[in-house]
Design an enzyme around this catalytic site. Structure first.
Site, PDB file in Angstrom:
ATOM      1  N   LYS A   1       0.859  -1.192   0.000  1.00  0.00           N
ATOM      2  CA  LYS A   1       0.000   0.000   0.000  1.00  0.00           C
ATOM      3  C   LYS A   1       0.887   1.232   0.000  1.00  0.00           C
ATOM      4  O   LYS A   1       1.699   1.423   0.904  1.00  0.00           O
ATOM      5  CB  LYS A   1      -0.911  -0.013   1.220  1.00  0.00           C
ATOM      6  CG  LYS A   1      -1.740   1.261   1.343  1.00  0.00           C
ATOM      7  CD  LYS A   1      -2.808   1.140   2.397  1.00  0.00           C
ATOM      8  CE  LYS A   1      -3.575   2.439   2.538  1.00  0.00           C
ATOM      9  NZ  LYS A   1      -4.648   2.334   3.521  1.00  0.00           N
TER      10      LYS A   1
ATOM     11  N   LYS B   1      -2.216  -1.445  -3.844  1.00  0.00           N
ATOM     12  CA  LYS B   1      -3.097  -0.277  -3.779  1.00  0.00           C
ATOM     13  C   LYS B   1      -2.260   0.978  -3.887  1.00  0.00           C
ATOM     14  O   LYS B   1      -1.233   1.058  -3.213  1.00  0.00           O
ATOM     15  CB  LYS B   1      -3.831  -0.334  -2.451  1.00  0.00           C
ATOM     16  CG  LYS B   1      -4.696   0.850  -2.157  1.00  0.00           C
ATOM     17  CD  LYS B   1      -5.331   0.677  -0.811  1.00  0.00           C
ATOM     18  CE  LYS B   1      -6.122   1.915  -0.485  1.00  0.00           C
ATOM     19  NZ  LYS B   1      -6.525   1.985   0.882  1.00  0.00           N
TER      20      LYS B   1
END
Ligand code: PBG
Length: 329
Positions: free
Chosen positions: A196, A254
């Site tokens: 992330k 992400k």
């Protein structure tokens, strides 16, 4: 005799294109993020996310049934926590009667087979808007992981099928896995946000939950000390591999579109399912361009979803799930 090979033969009609198409997106690929708020009869549009809403529990119930009818089988829950319940340690996150815990039960009661995943991080509960506990200008790693483990157990008790830690503390997957095992939740899965990045594409999401880091002295203004530097590639593989070693069942990259190189590398490297989160800013960009008449919404959306799948996504967390169902009819 030139040329013997003409690649255009395989593109000549829609039928041959269908026959040789390598990538298909289906309703089964989607994980639908849902934003939940306190109250009754509430369905408020998020200004930076057109046609996406914060729902109170009664509307969450309706939405769950609608999604299920449309053929969507998995949701990812987020809650917007009232300011007066926020503190540095995310105490409210552990409340058995908290909004998340009630939201899990609401979805499961409405639709027992709907797969429920829950966001695990402190930011919606944090008075500072951070994913962890703040002390002396730092985000505490191990203390935060302990709270995340308790939070995960609480979600499992409420009926979550998977917990999805989105915080990026070191070692939290192992601590969460052990806590779930200790409490008898051997079957509760972990989808780790493993790679992330510290991204500006999360802006609209933070509007939706009112969860942006606050501007207070001695509190970091960004999440760069825990979310990854978007210049890095090898680090994503290391993070992902460590989460798998610690017990993650599903890993995630992400944001989505700008990070499809990372998705492909991780897909080539690991043998667990890979999820991709097409985040709020990606949704907002397309909605805004389409509103202006500058892009063909549905065509660009389909192209993006195919690209995410082609890159190696097994699961797509996306705000476009319902638009996708509408388009495929
Ligand atoms: C919370 C969390 C965030 C997102 C998912 N979980 C925001 C953040 O890390 O600041 C972003 C999702 C999106 O932008 O759609 N940790």
């Amino acid at each position: 005799m030139y040329p013997l090979i003409r690649n255009r033969r395989l593109r000549a009609s829609e039928s041959i294109r269908r026959l040789v198409r390598e990538t298909v997106v289906t309703p089964d690929d989607f994980l639908v993020p849902l934003f939940v708020v306190e109250g009754k009869g509430i369905k408020e549009e998020i200004p930076s996310m057109p046609n996406y809403y914060r729902l109170s529990l009664d509307n969450l119930e309706k939405e769950t049934k609608e999604l299920w009818k449309m053929g969507l089988c998995a949701v990812l829950l987020f809650v917007k926590v009232p300011d007066n319940l926020k503190d540095n340690k995310g105490t409210e996150a552990l409340n058995e009667e908290g909004l998340m815990q009630r939201a899990i039960k609401t979805v499961k009661n409405a639709c027992p087979d709907m797969l429920v995943m829950t966001d695990v991080a402190l930011d919606p509960y944090s008075s500072y808007g951070h994913d962890g506990i703040v002390a002396d200008g730092q985000i505490l790693n191990d203390e935060t992981s302990e709270v995340l483990a308790e939070m995960s157990v609480s979600h499992a008790q409420a009926g979550a099928d998977f917990v999805a830690p989105s915080d990026m503390m070191d070692g939290r997957i192992l601590i969460i896995r052990e806590a779930l095992e200790d409490e008898g939740f051997q079957h509760t899965g972990i989808m780790s946000y493993s790679a992330k990045y510290a991204s500006a594409f999360y802006g609209p999401f933070r509007d939706a939950l009112d969860s942006a880091p606050v501007d207070i002295a001695n509190v970091p203004k960004d999440k760069k000390s825990y979310q990854m530097d978007f210049a890095n590639r090898f680090e994503a593989i290391r993070e992902t591999q460590m989460d798998i070693d610690e017990g993650a069942d599903i890993v995630m990259v992400k944001p989505g579109l700008c990070y499809l190189d990372i998705v492909r590398e991780i897909k080539n490297e690991v043998d667990v399912p890979v999820a991709v989160y097409q985040v709020s800013g990606e949704y907002a960009m397309l909605k805004a361009a389409a509103e202006k008449g500058w892009l063909d919404h549905d065509a660009v959306m389909m192209e993006q979803l195919i690209a995410i799948k082609r890159a190696g996504a097994n699961i797509i967390a996306s705000y476009f799930a319902k638009d996708f169902i509408r388009v495929i009819g």
